[in-house]
Design a protein around this motif. Structure first.
Motif, PDB file in Angstrom:
ATOM      1  N   ALA A 103      18.275  -7.221  27.238  1.00  0.00           N
ATOM      2  CA  ALA A 103      18.609  -8.644  27.417  1.00  0.00           C
ATOM      3  C   ALA A 103      20.250  -8.707  26.847  1.00  0.00           C
ATOM      4  O   ALA A 103      21.294  -9.131  27.694  1.00  0.00           O
ATOM      5  CB  ALA A 103      17.951  -9.941  26.933  1.00  0.00           C
ATOM      6  N   ARG A 104      20.435  -7.955  25.837  1.00  0.00           N
ATOM      7  CA  ARG A 104      21.831  -7.864  25.390  1.00  0.00           C
ATOM      8  C   ARG A 104      22.587  -6.860  26.064  1.00  0.00           C
ATOM      9  O   ARG A 104      23.830  -7.391  26.277  1.00  0.00           O
ATOM     10  CB  ARG A 104      21.599  -7.285  23.704  1.00  0.00           C
ATOM     11  CG  ARG A 104      22.852  -7.320  23.239  1.00  0.00           C
ATOM     12  CD  ARG A 104      22.731  -6.714  21.718  1.00  0.00           C
ATOM     13  NE  ARG A 104      23.918  -6.547  20.999  1.00  0.00           N
ATOM     14  CZ  ARG A 104      24.038  -5.963  19.806  1.00  0.00           C
ATOM     15  NH1 ARG A 104      23.002  -5.447  19.176  1.00  0.00           N
ATOM     16  NH2 ARG A 104      25.429  -5.933  19.305  1.00  0.00           N
ATOM     17  N   ILE A 105      22.274  -5.916  26.528  1.00  0.00           N
ATOM     18  CA  ILE A 105      22.841  -5.137  27.387  1.00  0.00           C
ATOM     19  C   ILE A 105      23.464  -5.824  28.541  1.00  0.00           C
ATOM     20  O   ILE A 105      24.554  -5.598  28.959  1.00  0.00           O
ATOM     21  CB  ILE A 105      22.148  -3.673  27.730  1.00  0.00           C
ATOM     22  CG1 ILE A 105      21.792  -2.799  26.407  1.00  0.00           C
ATOM     23  CG2 ILE A 105      23.139  -2.904  28.775  1.00  0.00           C
ATOM     24  CD1 ILE A 105      20.902  -1.680  26.639  1.00  0.00           C
ATOM     25  N   ARG A 106      22.421  -6.463  29.351  1.00  0.00           N
ATOM     26  CA  ARG A 106      22.847  -7.191  30.616  1.00  0.00           C
ATOM     27  C   ARG A 106      23.754  -8.128  30.243  1.00  0.00           C
ATOM     28  O   ARG A 106      24.763  -8.424  31.044  1.00  0.00           O
ATOM     29  CB  ARG A 106      21.513  -7.772  31.181  1.00  0.00           C
ATOM     30  CG  ARG A 106      20.654  -6.772  31.896  1.00  0.00           C
ATOM     31  CD  ARG A 106      19.598  -7.201  32.943  1.00  0.00           C
ATOM     32  NE  ARG A 106      18.639  -8.423  32.134  1.00  0.00           N
ATOM     33  CZ  ARG A 106      17.752  -8.375  31.446  1.00  0.00           C
ATOM     34  NH1 ARG A 106      17.157  -7.057  31.229  1.00  0.00           N
ATOM     35  NH2 ARG A 106      17.057  -9.185  30.982  1.00  0.00           N
ATOM     36  N   GLU A 107      23.648  -8.920  29.221  1.00  0.00           N
ATOM     37  CA  GLU A 107      24.709 -10.151  28.956  1.00  0.00           C
ATOM     38  C   GLU A 107      26.051  -9.364  28.785  1.00  0.00           C
ATOM     39  O   GLU A 107      26.989 -10.143  29.194  1.00  0.00           O
ATOM     40  CB  GLU A 107      24.358 -10.794  27.485  1.00  0.00           C
ATOM     41  CG  GLU A 107      25.232 -11.876  27.322  1.00  0.00           C
ATOM     42  CD  GLU A 107      25.298 -12.803  28.202  1.00  0.00           C
ATOM     43  OE1 GLU A 107      26.493 -13.457  28.180  1.00  0.00           O
ATOM     44  OE2 GLU A 107      24.558 -12.947  28.949  1.00  0.00           O
ATOM     45  N   SER A 108      26.225  -8.129  27.845  1.00  0.00           N
ATOM     46  CA  SER A 108      27.248  -7.596  27.890  1.00  0.00           C
ATOM     47  C   SER A 108      27.761  -6.964  29.100  1.00  0.00           C
ATOM     48  O   SER A 108      29.300  -7.061  29.305  1.00  0.00           O
ATOM     49  CB  SER A 108      27.337  -6.519  26.832  1.00  0.00           C
ATOM     50  OG  SER A 108      28.262  -5.756  26.491  1.00  0.00           O
ATOM     51  N   ARG A 109      26.895  -6.537  30.016  1.00  0.00           N
ATOM     52  CA  ARG A 109      27.530  -6.120  31.190  1.00  0.00           C
ATOM     53  C   ARG A 109      28.217  -7.279  31.939  1.00  0.00           C
ATOM     54  O   ARG A 109      29.128  -7.080  32.723  1.00  0.00           O
ATOM     55  CB  ARG A 109      26.371  -5.628  32.187  1.00  0.00           C
ATOM     56  CG  ARG A 109      25.898  -3.963  31.800  1.00  0.00           C
ATOM     57  CD  ARG A 109      24.737  -3.750  32.850  1.00  0.00           C
ATOM     58  NE  ARG A 109      24.277  -2.269  32.779  1.00  0.00           N
ATOM     59  CZ  ARG A 109      25.074  -1.248  33.298  1.00  0.00           C
ATOM     60  NH1 ARG A 109      25.975  -1.420  34.241  1.00  0.00           N
ATOM     61  NH2 ARG A 109      24.505  -0.154  33.144  1.00  0.00           N
TER      62      ARG A 109
END
Length: 293
Positions: A103-109
């Motif tokens: 979830a953190r990676i997708r938000e940063s993407r």
């Protein structure tokens, strides 16, 4: 295999790296199973970027195609300034730690994509709505969708041209996104009962292959294999990768990295042997393949 569960019947050779519209592919998850049947594949692994959102649709399509599904994901990681991708197979999709990290990676993407579009829009006619128009509902927005928007606007002829120019990592529009280091990612996948395989590590040539000492740390943490038979691994890197696989006892996988119309890669052009597929399935404790009736 989950403790106490029945053995999984032999599956056959598989393409273990396939993307759908959930990330940056152009084919829906269910339709991928039908394309795999037409390609003569026994199985595919659905490995969308940092997401399991396509698992349910792909699983529902298995019965009508005769193709087995190996649920998976391509996890973004970063080693210093270098992007390193990790394929994860048959993990628990409800594992709290892995869910939080993806979830953190997708938000940063997403925030990275918005910033890239803001920078590009200073020089080219491009809006965030243009990018959203290129993505399926619920898809993880990324640079491929920006590339498709640039194509639709007529700024570049195709995705490859966009990545060679406007979206090149060295361009003035570039913006990094958050990703864990590979060691953390391997540990997360293992803790979720999954099987981690290093994705296409030879795309930059033999001299840019992950150093042996770093690879050793990943192996100690539970790395299970290396994706060597991949259309973008350079020929000069493959002998070195095979040496490393033999040195550390890692399985060797093959796959297409299929993105539909998003890349020239052909579904099933590289495949993983039935023996290696069986070893990956036997190693997993987080989830099981979805088999045809």
């Amino acid at each position: 295999m989950a403790p106490g569960s029945a053995p999984v019947p032999p599956i056959g050779e598989a393409d273990l790296h396939v993307h759908s519209t959930v990330s940056d592919g152009t084919v829906a998850p269910g339709a991928l199973l039908r394309e795999a049947a037409a390609a003569g594949l026994s199985a595919i692994a659905l490995t969308d970027h940092d997401s399991t959102a396509g698992w349910a649709e792909a699983s529902a399509a298995v019965a009508g195609t005769g193709v087995a599904l190996i649920p998976g994901m391509e996890l973004s990681t970063r080693e210093g300034f270098t992007s390193v991708h990790l394929l994860a197979y048959l993990f628990d999709p409800f594992d709290d730690a892995l869910l939080a990290e993806t979830a953190r990676i997708r938000e940063s993407r997403l925030t990275r994509a918005e910033e890239i579009v803001r920078r590009i829009s200073a020089d080219y006619a491009l809006t965030w709505d243009d990018v959203l128009a290129q993505a399926a509902d619920g898809a993880t927005i990324g640079r491929p969708h920006i590339a498709d928007a640039l194509v639709a606007r007529g700024h570049v002829p195709d995705r490859s041209s966009a990545f060679d120019g406007i979206l090149h990592p060295g361009s003035v529009y570039a913006q990094p996104h958050y990703a864990p280091d590979p060691l953390t990612a391997v540990r997360l996948v293992r803790a979720a009962g999954g099987v981690p395989v290093l994705a296409h590590p030879g795309t930059r040539g033999a001299e840019r292959v992950l150093p042996e000492a770093r690879l050793a740390r990943l192996v100690d943490a539970g790395l299970f294999g290396i994706e060597i038979d991949h259309p973008e691994n350079r020929a000069d890197a493959k002998p070195r990768l095979r040496q490393l696989a033999a040195r550390f006892g890692l399985v060797v996988t093959g796959s297409s990295d299929y993105h539909g119309a998003g890349k020239q890669n052909r579904l099933g052009e590289h495949r993983t042997s039935a023996d290696v597929v069986a070893r990956i399935v036997a190693e997993a404790t987080g989830s099981r393949p979805v088999l045809p009736a």
